[in-house]
Enzyme design. Sequence first.
Site, mmCIF file in Angstrom:
data_model
loop_
_atom_site.group_PDB
_atom_site.id
_atom_site.type_symbol
_atom_site.label_atom_id
_atom_site.label_comp_id
_atom_site.label_asym_id
_atom_site.label_seq_id
_atom_site.Cartn_x
_atom_site.Cartn_y
_atom_site.Cartn_z
ATOM 1 N N TYR A 74 34.080 -20.895 21.495
ATOM 2 C CA TYR A 74 33.536 -19.541 21.619
ATOM 3 C C TYR A 74 33.360 -18.892 20.252
ATOM 4 O O TYR A 74 32.329 -18.284 19.958
ATOM 5 C CB TYR A 74 34.467 -18.682 22.480
ATOM 6 N N PHE A 126 3.356 -8.782 15.997
ATOM 7 C CA PHE A 126 3.362 -9.640 17.189
ATOM 8 C C PHE A 126 3.633 -8.783 18.434
ATOM 9 O O PHE A 126 4.262 -7.739 18.333
ATOM 10 C CB PHE A 126 4.452 -10.707 17.009
ATOM 11 N N ASP A 127 3.161 -9.227 19.618
ATOM 12 C CA ASP A 127 3.269 -8.387 20.839
ATOM 13 C C ASP A 127 4.688 -7.886 21.102
ATOM 14 O O ASP A 127 4.879 -6.718 21.408
ATOM 15 C CB ASP A 127 2.832 -9.030 22.155
ATOM 16 N N ASP A 217 8.916 -11.170 9.628
ATOM 17 C CA ASP A 217 8.900 -11.749 10.968
ATOM 18 C C ASP A 217 8.503 -13.202 10.721
ATOM 19 O O ASP A 217 7.351 -13.519 10.428
ATOM 20 C CB ASP A 217 7.874 -10.997 11.833
ATOM 21 N N ALA A 219 8.650 -16.415 12.229
ATOM 22 C CA ALA A 219 8.494 -17.550 13.154
ATOM 23 C C ALA A 219 7.849 -18.778 12.501
ATOM 24 O O ALA A 219 8.313 -19.898 12.674
ATOM 25 C CB ALA A 219 7.685 -17.105 14.368
ATOM 26 N N LYS A 260 9.538 -21.817 17.040
ATOM 27 C CA LYS A 260 8.345 -22.191 16.280
ATOM 28 C C LYS A 260 8.751 -23.180 15.182
ATOM 29 O O LYS A 260 8.965 -24.355 15.452
ATOM 30 C CB LYS A 260 7.666 -20.961 15.690
ATOM 31 N N HIS A 452 -1.631 -9.228 31.542
ATOM 32 C CA HIS A 452 -2.181 -10.586 31.415
ATOM 33 C C HIS A 452 -1.272 -11.662 32.010
ATOM 34 O O HIS A 452 -1.744 -12.681 32.467
ATOM 35 C CB HIS A 452 -2.487 -10.912 29.943
HETATM 36 C C1 LIG Z 1 7.076 -15.939 18.977
HETATM 37 C C2 LIG Z 1 7.103 -14.830 18.053
HETATM 38 C C3 LIG Z 1 8.013 -13.775 18.183
HETATM 39 C C4 LIG Z 1 8.955 -13.647 19.356
HETATM 40 O O1 LIG Z 1 9.797 -14.741 19.499
HETATM 41 P P1 LIG Z 1 10.275 -15.319 20.899
HETATM 42 O O2 LIG Z 1 11.157 -16.456 20.508
HETATM 43 O O3 LIG Z 1 9.079 -15.734 21.683
HETATM 44 O O4 LIG Z 1 11.033 -14.238 21.589
HETATM 45 C C5 LIG Z 1 7.989 -12.774 17.227
HETATM 46 N N1 LIG Z 1 7.123 -12.807 16.210
HETATM 47 C C6 LIG Z 1 6.237 -13.806 16.049
HETATM 48 C C7 LIG Z 1 5.293 -13.796 14.904
HETATM 49 C C8 LIG Z 1 6.182 -14.843 16.968
HETATM 50 O O5 LIG Z 1 5.274 -15.811 16.828
#
Ligand SMILES: *Cc1c(COP(=O)(O)O)cnc(C)c1O
Length: 461
Positions: A74, A126-127, A217, A219, A260, A452
Amino acid sequence: MSMELPFAESYKIKMVENIYRSTRKEREAWIATAKYNLFNLRSEQVYIDLLTDSGTGAMSDQQWGALMVGDESYAGSRSYYNFKNAVKNILGYDYVLPTHQGRAAENVLFSQLVKNGDIVPGNSHFDTTKGHIEFRKATAIDCTVDEAFDTMSECKFKGNLDLTKLEDVLKKYPKEKIPFIIVTVTNNTAGGQPVSLQNIKDVSALAKKYGIPVLFDSARFAENAYFIKVREEQYKDMSIKEIVLEMFKYADMMTMSSKKDAIVNMGGFIAFRSQELYRACCVFNIMFEGYVTYGGMSGRDMNALAVGLDEGTDFNYLETRIKQVEYLFALLDGYGIPCQRPAGGHAIFVDAKKMLPNLPKEHFIAQTLGIELYLEAGIRGVEIGALLADRDPITRIDRYPKLELLRLAIPRRTYTNNHMEVIAAALNNIYQRRESITKGYEIVYEAPIMRHFTVELAPKK
Ligand SMILES: *Cc1c(COP(=O)(O)O)cnc(C)c1O
């Protein structure tokens, strides 16, 4: 004379998963049952799945091996320390919090930093990032360079922030209102387009001038580093790992979707330079994710992630990966199919308005192209167009975006170049009969937000 040897993958295949090549008749029935929403298809109904590159990559034998020796304690597990060391060595940060995925990292960090009325400038948030900002009644301001919105322009770093747009925001609002500037590497929404190291440095200088922290950010940070190496002359002799360390020097903190560029199926994290901020975020991590040494991840998954960070920043791997995306791009370009130029790191973005010139925007152009591609060959892409753009939250009027794109995301180490040839041929068949496609789809059900994912459609009468 000896031949130059062709380029080939930097790995070989040890395990395979069978996929089913369906008939058009089967697909017609399945997509109708799915209400013409590609998210509603079962994965067995898809031959080549390009819905996303998130969590869909193939782990290596080393990663699977690391999984078997995960430590599930843990607190203070060996796996946590493997992961923490990888973050320190590869990214240069002393403090890290694991989370179950990227959006969870955003949730924890933004709970500490983003307040009602704040302004968050960045390059095409990102969304989920935008979602976490707007959920807190703050505003995301897009400062991406204009070239990003012209699919035909050949700019090398379409992911960049426009420094004038950024400085305008920094001048306009008081420092207390701007918790950080977000640099998304690569810029996913603009087509997996990279941000140059020069731009990163310039943004950092502006941020310092105004006393505002920088958040990456991250990824697809490794794909971004690859583009810096091959496109930004002065860094061509640096290794990917050197470039990555150099990039992250300019960020005060980072959020990561490990699904990613860390090539795992699930996971994320936040990394910090500031111990004070790390400590403040620990509280939210414990509440939302888990204790600070596992935060929503199994020990085995942190082990696989540590290996994935190392493999994901290997030049040979990245070259194989990005050359495959470029291979698909070259085939499509050869057929004259309009795509965002140049090829992005993780995906091809087909310009659906140019591809289907006789379709009115009310028929959902990119979605129609996505359905056509599924019917043609069992290939699943994703719409980045009017369905995703949704309605204006206040007026409820449909927001038609500048671009209607069909994104074909390429999972890491998953498909071969033969699959890329099938994708290109299928799109070419549609391109050849583009003039005859004059009818798309209409909505029969939609959710009040993020429609969507669950929208139901019917062929336009
Ligand atoms: C995928 C992504 C996220 C969110 O990550 P999740 O693992 O899907 O929650 C944030 N920013 C970017 C640029 C991404 O491609």
